[in-house]
Design an enzyme around this catalytic site. Structure first.
Site, mmCIF file in Angstrom:
data_model
loop_
_atom_site.group_PDB
_atom_site.id
_atom_site.type_symbol
_atom_site.label_atom_id
_atom_site.label_comp_id
_atom_site.label_asym_id
_atom_site.label_seq_id
_atom_site.Cartn_x
_atom_site.Cartn_y
_atom_site.Cartn_z
ATOM 1 N N GLU B 81 -1.623 21.148 42.973
ATOM 2 C CA GLU B 81 -2.592 20.215 43.545
ATOM 3 C C GLU B 81 -1.840 19.246 44.452
ATOM 4 O OE1 GLU B 81 -4.097 17.590 40.076
ATOM 5 O OE2 GLU B 81 -3.367 19.424 39.147
ATOM 6 N N CYS B 113 -5.157 21.315 36.931
ATOM 7 C CA CYS B 113 -4.129 21.648 35.939
ATOM 8 C C CYS B 113 -4.338 23.007 35.272
ATOM 9 C CB CYS B 113 -4.036 20.548 34.882
ATOM 10 S SG CYS B 113 -3.618 18.939 35.577
ATOM 11 N N HIS B 240 -2.381 22.110 27.263
ATOM 12 C CA HIS B 240 -2.220 21.236 28.422
ATOM 13 C C HIS B 240 -2.077 19.808 27.894
ATOM 14 C CE1 HIS B 240 -2.631 19.121 32.088
ATOM 15 N NE2 HIS B 240 -3.840 18.659 31.818
#
Lengths: 80, 412
Positions: B81, B113, B240
């Protein structure tokens, strides 16, 4: 109904934020105003959801203006 | 066919700041450290960008291959990103500076993500199809942080760096359970990077989406895979990690939903090992779940085959729960990358040094036709790096073309 819901909300808030006196919680406050960080806010929403037996997605609680709004939303969910 | 991760390495910069020092410098409330669960964060230097991070993560993996094996890398995908151009991919620079074969598919993907996991699944599907027996794919998640004091409590959580995954039919690190994956995705604006200079984030919307998606992607996984039991199927969980504290909350939610009797014990045994590195680095965006996987393997140190669960979430939003098998070979393969030693060798910055670097890094992704960057200007930091190593550095831009060179850092 909404008073019972408010009692549950206050009960969970004081469990997650034990340093906040119950009489300091006002309906016009956001959970942030009581010193709740993002993890505390997650735990508070999960706690009231579980205690009220609701399965509403957490995402539905993303736009809460204040505790009054939370109580009103929970009350509406319970009436559905 | 058995496919998955053959090699895994991370690059988490050569500088760090202690999170309590950052809290003190910014005047943040130290009472919030407990729920943040972060001890340090990685900090980029102004000659670092998403390209150098990616190359510096992947180079040790590529260098360990013999020339014939290297030429079997037929796919290079970067996920980010932190794009450096609207058209030209980070992958194009990475492919060049890793010296890979020109007989290679090269491109970049984006989904906050989550993106690296999407790329991994598609690449593994390609490898498993067997249309090019023995082929390898390189998926590299790479990002830089743009946050400053305006981001308040998000600032201590944002890291910088890259995770590189070599995928093949020799999955020494993680043998993927092909087809065993659950997804949950929908449109929302929980966090985003609308310009090359700043991020927007709605903390509640994002964390609530992360948690809803965990429950729902795990439910989808369980619907597809017979006999799944959250309590016993997985020896460890890598998730994550926007910050370690939310992973603790996520585990608690899932553990309650699956009636785990001793949640704290379960967290310490199956999740905490995956948070050791992330709590010293910060959020690596789509590389974060793979830093967590490296941490899990390095600290769980499996000696026999066990199954691990992985949860990937990306704002916007897309999510996936999937699984794979790790064993003694995983412990050896990840251990060879000495990730813990590299983290310990990072130079510890003072708050003033950190503040100056954050200001310089703010323009890292802003497109300019020409500029010059002198890595030697940061010798004061580089000489304090505890391990000598060779790194790719960005030396400037000429006619919008980024220029790179190799430098040596660390005390002799």
């Amino acid at each position: 109904m909404s008073e019972a819901v408010r009692d549950v909300v206050h009960e969970v808030i004081t469990e997650i934020l034990p340093t906040v006196p119950a009489d300091r919680i006002s309906g016009r406050q956001h959970l942030r105003d009581l010193g709740a960080d993002s993890v505390d806010r997650v735990e508070i929403i999960l706690g009231v959801r579980e205690r009220l037996g609701l399965a509403e997605p957490l995402a539905s609680f993303s736009d809460l203006r204040d505790i009054d709004h939370l109580v009103a939303f929970l009350t509406e969910l319970g009436a559905r | 066919m058995n496919v998955g991760i053959e090699a895994l390495n991370t690059y988490c910069g050569v500088a760090r700041i202690a999170v309590p020092a950052l809290f003190a410098g910014r005047g943040l409330d130290p009472a919030r450290l407990d729920n943040l669960m972060m001890s340090e964060k990685s900090v980029a230097l102004p000659f670092e960008d998403p390209v150098t991070h990616a190359v510096n993560a992947a180079k040790p993996i590529v260098d360990a291959l013999d020339p014939a094996e290297r030429d079997r890398i037929e796919l290079v995908v970067t996920s980010s990103e932190s794009g450096v151009d609207y058209s030209k991919s980070i992958a194009s620079y990475v492919h060049e500076h890793l010296g890979l074969s020109r007989r290679c598919r090269v491109f970049e993907v984006k989904q906050a993500c989550y993106a690296a996991t999407g790329a991994l699944q598609l690449a593994c599907g390609y490898l498993a199809a067997g249309v090019s027996p023995g082929a390898k794919a390189l998926v590299i998640a790479t990002d830089v942080s743009l946050v400053d004091e305006g981001a308040a409590y998000t600032e201590p959580a944002m890291g910088t760096g890259s995770a590189a995954l070599l995928l093949s039919d020799r999955p020494h690190v993680l043998a993927l359970d092909l087809g065993a994956s659950g997804s949950h995705s929908y449109e929302t604006l929980d966090s985003a990077r609308p310009t090359p200079t700043f991020d927007i984030a709605d903390a509640d919307r994002s964390l609530f989406a992360y948690l809803d998606c965990l429950t729902n992607s795990f439910r989808d996984y369980s619907d597809k895979v017979s006999g799944v039991d959250f309590a016993t199927t997985f020896a460890g969980l890598a998730m994550h990690t926007p910050f370690a504290g939310i992973v603790r909350a996520a585990h608690r939610k899932l553990a309650r939903e699956h009636r785990i009797p001793d949640i704290a014990e379960d967290f310490a045994r199956r999740v905490a090992p995956a948070l050791e590195y992330p709590s010293r680095v910060g959020n690596l965006c789509s590389g974060s779940v793979y830093l967590a996987l490296a941490s899990l393997i390095d600290h769980l140190r499996p000696t026999a085959p066990v199954r691990v669960g992985l949860y990937s979430y990306g704002s916007g939003c897309a999510s996936e729960f999937y699984s794979g098998v790790v064993d003694a070979g995983s412990t050896a393969a990840v251990g060879r990358m000495r990730i813990g030693e590299q983290l310990a060798a990072r130079c510890e910055l003072t708050f003033d040094e950190y503040k100056n670097l954050v200001a310089e890094n703010a323009t890292c992704l802003v497109p300019v036709a020409d500029k010059s960057i002198d890595p030697d200007r940061h010798a004061g930091v580089l000489d304090r790096v505890g391990a000598r190593r060779t790194l790719l550095a960005c030396t400037g831009v000429t006619g919008y073309h980024r220029k790179y060179d190799w430098i040596t850092v660390g005390a002799a």
